[in-house]
Write a protein that holds these residues in place. Structure first.
Motif, PDB file in Angstrom:
ATOM      1  N   GLU A  13      31.531  42.753  49.245  1.00 16.39           N
ATOM      2  CA  GLU A  13      32.008  42.088  50.783  1.00 16.39           C
ATOM      3  C   GLU A  13      32.103  40.608  50.606  1.00 16.39           C
ATOM      4  N   HIS A  14      33.269  40.250  51.414  1.00 14.58           N
ATOM      5  CA  HIS A  14      33.627  39.017  51.466  1.00 14.58           C
ATOM      6  C   HIS A  14      33.117  38.365  52.925  1.00 14.58           C
ATOM      7  N   TYR A  17      35.999  38.000  55.501  1.00 21.19           N
ATOM      8  CA  TYR A  17      37.045  39.156  55.591  1.00 21.19           C
ATOM      9  C   TYR A  17      36.470  40.567  55.483  1.00 21.19           C
ATOM     10  N   ARG A  19      34.942  43.890  53.584  1.00 24.53           N
ATOM     11  CA  ARG A  19      34.804  44.728  52.333  1.00 24.53           C
ATOM     12  C   ARG A  19      36.227  45.699  52.258  1.00 24.53           C
ATOM     13  N   PHE A  83      36.853  44.150  44.308  1.00 21.86           N
ATOM     14  CA  PHE A  83      36.824  43.323  45.457  1.00 21.86           C
ATOM     15  C   PHE A  83      38.386  43.316  45.809  1.00 21.86           C
ATOM     16  N   GLU A  89      43.338  35.826  53.087  1.00 24.33           N
ATOM     17  CA  GLU A  89      42.615  34.813  52.376  1.00 24.33           C
ATOM     18  C   GLU A  89      43.820  34.161  51.277  1.00 24.33           C
ATOM     19  N   CYS A 105      43.406  34.946  41.983  1.00 26.91           N
ATOM     20  CA  CYS A 105      41.731  35.295  42.186  1.00 26.91           C
ATOM     21  C   CYS A 105      41.562  36.027  41.186  1.00 26.91           C
ATOM     22  N   CYS A 108      35.114  37.802  42.103  1.00 21.39           N
ATOM     23  CA  CYS A 108      34.760  38.053  43.459  1.00 21.39           C
ATOM     24  C   CYS A 108      34.080  36.819  44.086  1.00 21.39           C
ATOM     25  N   VAL A 109      33.866  37.091  45.453  1.00 23.82           N
ATOM     26  CA  VAL A 109      33.417  35.909  46.302  1.00 23.82           C
ATOM     27  C   VAL A 109      32.088  35.378  45.680  1.00 23.82           C
ATOM     28  N   ASP A 221      33.905  30.375  49.829  1.00 21.75           N
ATOM     29  CA  ASP A 221      34.052  31.145  51.141  1.00 21.75           C
ATOM     30  C   ASP A 221      35.574  31.184  51.300  1.00 21.75           C
TER      31      ASP A 221
END
Length: 222
Positions: A13-14, A17, A19, A83, A89, A105, A108-109, A221
Motif C-alpha cells: 500500500e502506498h 495513492y 493499494r 506494488f 505518482e 520505479c 516499493c514505497v 512518499d
C-alpha cells in the motif's frame, strides 16, 4: 475516479495513492503520430483503463514526450512484493519533481523509505567517523549507527572489529561504561559477533558506497 481491488489486496500500500489501481476509463494505445505511452509501461504490466493525460511541456527535456501515464504493476527489487507504480505518482515524478523520463520505479514505497533511512544513517556514520574531536556522546552515536548498519546488512561483519575498538576506547574506570546506553550497545555488539561466528560466509567487510540504481530512487512518499 474509481478504485480497483480484487487481486491487488496483497499489493504494497502506498500512503498517498493506496493499494489498488485508480480507474479513469482511459485506455489509449501508442500511436506514433500523436500518442506515446512510457517505455516502462508495456501492455503486459499496464493496468487497463487507468491512464491519465500528461503535460508534455512540464517533462524534462524528453527525447520523445509521453502523452499518457498508466498505473503499472511492479515487483519490488528488494522485498519481492508486488506494488503499483501509479499514473498519478508518475506525473508527480516527471512533471513536478522533473525526474527524467528514463527514470523508473524499481522498489516499493516501503523499501524506498528503508533505503533512504539507511543512506541517511550511513551519511551520519561517515560524518562522525571523520571527526577527530568527537565527544563521548558522539562516539556512542557512531557505535549505534555502525551497529544498525550491520543489522540492516549495509555493512559487513568486519565493522564489528571497529565497533569493539570504539567500545574499548572508553577507559575501564569511565562512568560511560556504567550507563545503560553503553551496556545496550555492548550487548548488541555481542549478539552480532556471535551471529557472525555462526555464519562465517557472511560478508566480512564494510560495503562500499551505495550502488546507484539504474534509475534514480525518489523520495519514499512520492
Amino acid at each position: 475516479m474509481k478504485r480497483g481491488t480484487d487481486k491487488f489486496s496483497d499489493f504494497v500500500e502506498h500512503p498517498r495513492y493506496g493499494r489498488g489501481p485508480r480507474i479513469t476509463g482511459q485506455n489509449p494505445q501508442t500511436n506514433y503520430g500523436s500518442t506515446f505511452i512510457h517505455w516502462h509501461s508495456p501492455t503486459d504490466c499496464r493496468i487497463p483503463n487507468t491512464a491519465i493525460n500528461a503535460n508534455t511541456s512540464r517533462q524534462k527535456e524528453p527525447t520523445v514526450a509521453v502523452t499518457h501515464y498508466y498505473d503499472v504493476e511492479r515487483r519490488c527489487r528488494d522485498c519481492g512484493r508486488m506494488f503499483i507504480f501509479f499514473a498519478e505518482e508518475q506525473r508527480h515524478w516527471y512533471e513536478v519533481l522533473r525526474f527524467g523520463l528514463d527514470s523508473d520505479c524499481v522498489r516499493c514505497v516501503e523499501c524506498r523509505k528503508s533505503e533512504q533511512q539507511t543512506a541517511h544513517l550511513r551519511q551520519r556514520y561517515e560524518s562522525l567517523l571523520d571527526r577527530s574531536d568527537r565527544t563521548d556522546k558522539e562516539t556512542l552515536e557512531l557505535i549505534d549507527c555502525a551497529l544498525t548498519l550491520v543489522e540492516h546488512s549495509a555493512f559487513g561483519h568486519r565493522t564489528l572489529q571497529r565497533i569493539r575498538a570504539l567500545l574499548n576506547s572508553f577507559p575501564s574506570e569511565s562512568k560511560i561504561r556504567r550507563h545503560a546506553t553503553f551496556r545496550g550497545l555492548a550487548n548488541r555488539a555481542d549478539i552480532l559477533t556471535e551471529a557472525a561466528a555462526n555464519h562465517p560466509m557472511q560478508p566480512s567487510g564494510e560495503v562500499g558506497r551505495f550502488e546507484v540504481d539504474d534509475q534514480p530512487s525518489p523520495p519514499a512518499d512520492r
